[in-house]
Design a protein around this motif. Structure first.
Motif, short mmCIF file in Angstrom:
data_model
loop_
_atom_site.label_atom_id
_atom_site.label_comp_id
_atom_site.label_asym_id
_atom_site.label_seq_id
_atom_site.Cartn_x
_atom_site.Cartn_y
_atom_site.Cartn_z
N GLY A 160 42.37 49.34 8.38
CA GLY A 160 43.37 48.31 8.15
C GLY A 160 43.21 47.17 9.13
N TYR A 161 44.18 46.27 9.11
CA TYR A 161 44.14 45.09 9.98
C TYR A 161 45.57 44.69 10.33
N ILE A 162 45.67 43.82 11.32
CA ILE A 162 46.94 43.22 11.69
C ILE A 162 46.67 41.82 12.21
N ILE A 163 47.53 40.90 11.83
CA ILE A 163 47.43 39.50 12.24
C ILE A 163 48.53 39.22 13.26
N ASN A 164 48.17 38.46 14.26
CA ASN A 164 49.09 38.07 15.34
C ASN A 164 49.79 39.27 15.97
N PRO A 165 49.01 40.29 16.33
CA PRO A 165 49.63 41.49 16.91
C PRO A 165 50.20 41.24 18.30
N VAL A 166 51.31 41.91 18.56
CA VAL A 166 51.93 41.90 19.88
C VAL A 166 52.14 43.35 20.27
N LEU A 167 51.67 43.72 21.45
CA LEU A 167 51.90 45.07 21.98
C LEU A 167 53.34 45.11 22.45
N VAL A 168 54.19 45.83 21.71
CA VAL A 168 55.63 45.82 22.00
C VAL A 168 56.10 47.06 22.74
N GLU A 169 55.28 48.12 22.74
CA GLU A 169 55.71 49.34 23.41
C GLU A 169 54.51 50.18 23.80
N VAL A 170 54.56 50.69 25.01
CA VAL A 170 53.67 51.75 25.46
C VAL A 170 54.56 52.76 26.16
N SER A 171 54.19 54.03 26.08
CA SER A 171 55.02 55.03 26.75
C SER A 171 54.18 56.23 27.14
N GLY A 172 54.80 57.04 27.98
CA GLY A 172 54.13 58.20 28.52
C GLY A 172 53.48 57.86 29.84
N GLU A 173 52.97 58.87 30.48
CA GLU A 173 52.28 58.69 31.75
C GLU A 173 50.84 58.28 31.46
N PRO A 174 50.38 57.13 32.00
CA PRO A 174 48.99 56.74 31.76
C PRO A 174 48.03 57.86 32.14
N GLU A 175 47.02 58.07 31.29
CA GLU A 175 46.06 59.13 31.53
C GLU A 175 44.64 58.58 31.43
N LEU A 176 43.74 59.23 32.13
CA LEU A 176 42.33 58.82 32.08
C LEU A 176 41.74 59.22 30.73
N VAL A 177 41.12 58.23 30.07
CA VAL A 177 40.45 58.47 28.80
C VAL A 177 39.05 57.87 28.87
N ASP A 178 38.13 58.46 28.15
CA ASP A 178 36.77 57.96 28.06
C ASP A 178 36.79 56.81 27.05
N GLU A 179 36.38 55.63 27.48
CA GLU A 179 36.50 54.47 26.60
C GLU A 179 35.20 53.69 26.57
N GLY A 180 34.88 53.19 25.40
CA GLY A 180 33.72 52.33 25.22
C GLY A 180 34.14 51.06 24.51
N CYS A 181 33.18 50.18 24.29
CA CYS A 181 33.49 48.90 23.66
C CYS A 181 32.23 48.39 22.97
N LEU A 182 32.38 47.87 21.77
CA LEU A 182 31.25 47.32 21.03
C LEU A 182 30.63 46.13 21.76
N SER A 183 31.41 45.45 22.58
CA SER A 183 30.91 44.30 23.33
C SER A 183 30.25 44.68 24.64
N VAL A 184 30.30 45.96 24.97
CA VAL A 184 29.62 46.50 26.15
C VAL A 184 28.86 47.74 25.66
N PRO A 185 27.85 47.53 24.79
CA PRO A 185 27.23 48.66 24.08
C PRO A 185 26.50 49.63 25.00
N GLY A 186 26.66 50.91 24.64
CA GLY A 186 25.93 51.96 25.33
C GLY A 186 26.64 52.53 26.54
N PHE A 187 27.82 52.04 26.85
CA PHE A 187 28.53 52.50 28.04
C PHE A 187 29.90 53.05 27.68
N TYR A 188 30.29 54.09 28.38
CA TYR A 188 31.64 54.65 28.30
C TYR A 188 32.10 54.88 29.74
N PHE A 189 33.33 54.48 30.02
CA PHE A 189 33.89 54.64 31.36
C PHE A 189 35.30 55.20 31.25
#
Length: 163
Positions: free
Chosen positions: A68-97
């Motif tokens: 799906g998609y969303i136009i003009n998105p606004v992050l309105v809520e985050v909750s919980g205790e932040p946790e470490l997650v393995d994350e990558g990005c198409l604009s930084v190919p080949g890496f996960y941190f």
């Protein structure tokens, strides 16, 4: 529809805060089609418009078979205790941190017809919502790394063949 080329780390469009989309703009529908087509390639969970060179506020997602998609998105809520997650990005190919993300996130926006859209979720969806809205605000995920991890990430990125 077209699968668009992904802009890579170092491209100025990735560091720019994206402008809102004016509903009814004749280019908006084409942009959304390209975002939807481009996010459906294997290994892609989300794609922000600036990652395909368009500095407008929209992103597509492909989470657990839901596209799906969303136009003009606004992050309105985050909750919980932040946790470490393995994350990558198409604009930084080949890496996960490892970086901290909230386990729940919710964004609001609209669709092409101006109808309200709300996306929320936990796990990968929460991570994608935070990651993609960060992109639209001109922030890459590596900015959220712990200082030592960020130094190591930057060192590795500078040695990447695509850099």
């Amino acid at each position: 529809m077209t699968v668009r080329e992904i802009r890579l780390f170092g491209d100025p469009v990735l560091r720019s805060s994206c402008d809102p989309i004016v509903l009814g703009d004749r280019h908006a529908a084409s942009l959304i089609e390209d975002l939807l087509e481009s996010v459906q390639l294997p290994g892609r969970a989300g794609l922000a418009a600036n990652q395909i060179g368009v500095a407008l506020r929209a992103f597509s997602y492909n989470i657990d078979g839901e596209v799906g998609y969303i136009i003009n998105p606004v992050l309105v809520e985050v909750s919980g205790e932040p946790e470490l997650v393995d994350e990558g990005c198409l604009s930084v190919p080949g890496f996960y941190f490892m970086r901290r993300r909230y386990p729940f996130a919710r964004v609001t926006g609209v669709d092409l017809d101006g109808n309200p859209v709300e996306l929320s979720g936990e796990g990968l969806m929460a991570q994608a919502l935070q990651h993609e809205t960060d992109h639209l605000d001109g922030h890459l995920y590596i900015e959220g790394l712990e200082p030592e991890a960020k130094r190591e990430a930057m060192r590795a990125i500078r040695q990447a063949p695509w850099y």
